[in-house]
Each structure stands twice: as C-alpha cells, then as structure tokens.
Scaffold this motif. Structure first.
Motif, PDB file in Angstrom:
ATOM      1  N   GLY A 180       0.815  -1.219   0.000  1.00 14.88           N
ATOM      2  CA  GLY A 180       0.000   0.000   0.000  1.00 14.88           C
ATOM      3  C   GLY A 180       0.841   1.258   0.000  1.00 14.88           C
ATOM      4  O   GLY A 180       0.534   2.231  -0.696  1.00 14.88           O
ATOM      5  N   SER A 181       1.925   1.257   0.781  1.00 14.82           N
ATOM      6  CA  SER A 181       2.811   2.433   0.830  1.00 14.82           C
ATOM      7  C   SER A 181       3.477   2.668  -0.515  1.00 14.82           C
ATOM      8  O   SER A 181       3.562   3.813  -0.989  1.00 14.82           O
ATOM      9  N   ILE A 182       3.957   1.595  -1.137  1.00 12.89           N
ATOM     10  CA  ILE A 182       4.590   1.744  -2.456  1.00 12.89           C
ATOM     11  C   ILE A 182       3.581   2.235  -3.486  1.00 12.89           C
ATOM     12  O   ILE A 182       3.887   3.115  -4.296  1.00 12.89           O
ATOM     13  N   TRP A 183       2.371   1.705  -3.434  1.00 15.29           N
ATOM     14  CA  TRP A 183       1.313   2.116  -4.365  1.00 15.29           C
ATOM     15  C   TRP A 183       0.987   3.596  -4.182  1.00 15.29           C
ATOM     16  O   TRP A 183       0.889   4.353  -5.160  1.00 15.29           O
TER      17      TRP A 183
ATOM     18  N   ALA B 266       1.305   9.132  -6.002  1.00 16.09           N
ATOM     19  CA  ALA B 266       1.602  10.518  -5.652  1.00 16.09           C
ATOM     20  C   ALA B 266       2.653  11.086  -6.589  1.00 16.09           C
ATOM     21  O   ALA B 266       2.553  12.219  -7.064  1.00 16.09           O
ATOM     22  N   ASN B 267       3.687  10.302  -6.876  1.00 15.27           N
ATOM     23  CA  ASN B 267       4.733  10.753  -7.795  1.00 15.27           C
ATOM     24  C   ASN B 267       4.157  10.951  -9.193  1.00 15.27           C
ATOM     25  O   ASN B 267       4.469  11.947  -9.866  1.00 15.27           O
ATOM     26  N   ALA B 268       3.330  10.022  -9.668  1.00 18.21           N
ATOM     27  CA  ALA B 268       2.740  10.133 -11.010  1.00 18.21           C
ATOM     28  C   ALA B 268       1.851  11.370 -11.101  1.00 18.21           C
ATOM     29  O   ALA B 268       1.866  12.079 -12.115  1.00 18.21           O
TER      30      ALA B 268
ATOM     31  N   MET C  10       2.091  14.121  -9.341  1.00 18.97           N
ATOM     32  CA  MET C  10       2.896  15.343  -9.249  1.00 18.97           C
ATOM     33  C   MET C  10       3.633  15.630 -10.553  1.00 18.97           C
ATOM     34  O   MET C  10       4.004  16.764 -10.822  1.00 18.97           O
ATOM     35  N   MET C  11       3.828  14.620 -11.390  1.00 19.28           N
ATOM     36  CA  MET C  11       4.570  14.785 -12.642  1.00 19.28           C
ATOM     37  C   MET C  11       3.655  15.128 -13.811  1.00 19.28           C
ATOM     38  O   MET C  11       4.139  15.325 -14.921  1.00 19.28           O
ATOM     39  N   ILE C  12       2.349  15.195 -13.614  1.00 23.48           N
ATOM     40  CA  ILE C  12       1.419  15.456 -14.729  1.00 23.48           C
ATOM     41  C   ILE C  12       1.699  16.813 -15.368  1.00 23.48           C
ATOM     42  O   ILE C  12       1.711  16.938 -16.593  1.00 23.48           O
ATOM     43  N   GLY C  13       1.931  17.840 -14.623  1.00 24.20           N
ATOM     44  CA  GLY C  13       2.120  19.184 -15.171  1.00 24.20           C
ATOM     45  C   GLY C  13       3.503  19.418 -15.776  1.00 24.20           C
ATOM     46  O   GLY C  13       3.717  20.410 -16.440  1.00 24.20           O
ATOM     47  N   MET C  14       4.408  18.517 -15.596  1.00 20.40           N
ATOM     48  CA  MET C  14       5.779  18.764 -16.069  1.00 20.40           C
ATOM     49  C   MET C  14       6.022  18.264 -17.431  1.00 20.40           C
ATOM     50  O   MET C  14       5.718  17.449 -18.063  1.00 20.40           O
TER      51      MET C  14
END
Length: 122
Positions: free
Chosen positions: A106-109, A114-116, A118-122
């Motif tokens: 669950g933590s890895i997921w 969260a990382n994916a 946060m990277m949408i706008g970049m």
C-alpha cells in the motif's frame, strides 16, 4: 510415584516438552539450523564478492536464499511446524505477514501514485 510425566525444575519433561505442550529444540536441531543459516549467508556473499554473474541473477539468488533462510529460522529456531501445538503461532505469524505485506504494498502504491500525479504538469 504415578505414571504421569515428571517435570523438571523449569516445567519441562524428560523429552524437552514444556508443561504447556510446546517443545524446545535439541542441540542437534540448533546446530543444523545454524549450519544452514551460515551456508545460506555465505553463498550470496561469495556470489557478490566474485561478481561473475549478472547483477539481476545475483539479486534473484540473494532473494531466494533470504526466503529459504526465513524458513530455516522459523523451523529450527522458532520451532514453527504443522503440529497442533503450533497452529495458533503459525496463524498469528501468517496474519502478521499479511498485515506487513498490505502496509508495504500500500505504501509503495501510494508513493507511486503521488509521484505520477505530481509529474502530470511537467
């Protein structure tokens, strides 16, 4: 003297079983467990130090040896087996493994999502 088992000073009978029904290991079983644990440690260490195999193969061997070593520790040092006396200990251990797996996966997921996001706008 009656025919019931005679208990030694610490609540153990002559066969190493305690009054509650569990058993302690013998010196032979502890030595077997120790030798297996050493072998399962030395093999991956030697593979890493030699560096002759590809790194992914070494990693898989290390993970395999680690899983086998966990089983060796559970059987030879924690005395978990399929006996009726150990049924609750095995069930408690299995539940603990399940909860830990859920927390880790669950933590890895969550971190991946969260990382994916946060990277949408970049």
């Amino acid at each position: 003297m009656d025919n019931s088992k005679t208990l030694h000073a610490h609540g153990h009978d002559a066969h190493g079983h305690n009054a509650a029904g569990g058993s302690h290991g013998t010196v032979k079983s502890y030595l077997i467990g120790f030798v297996l644990a050493v072998i399962l440690t030395v093999i991956p260490f030697k593979l890493v130090m030699d560096g002759s195999l590809p790194k992914p193969t070494i990693l898989l061997i290390i993970l395999g040896m680690a899983l086998v070593q966990i089983i060796v520790h559970l059987v030879y040092f924690l005395h978990m087996d399929r006996s009726s006396e150990q049924r609750w200990n095995v069930m408690a251990f299995s539940f603990t493994v399940l909860v830990v797996a859920i927390v880790i996966i669950g933590s890895i997921w969550i971190m991946h999502n969260a990382n994916a996001l946060m990277m949408i706008g970049m």
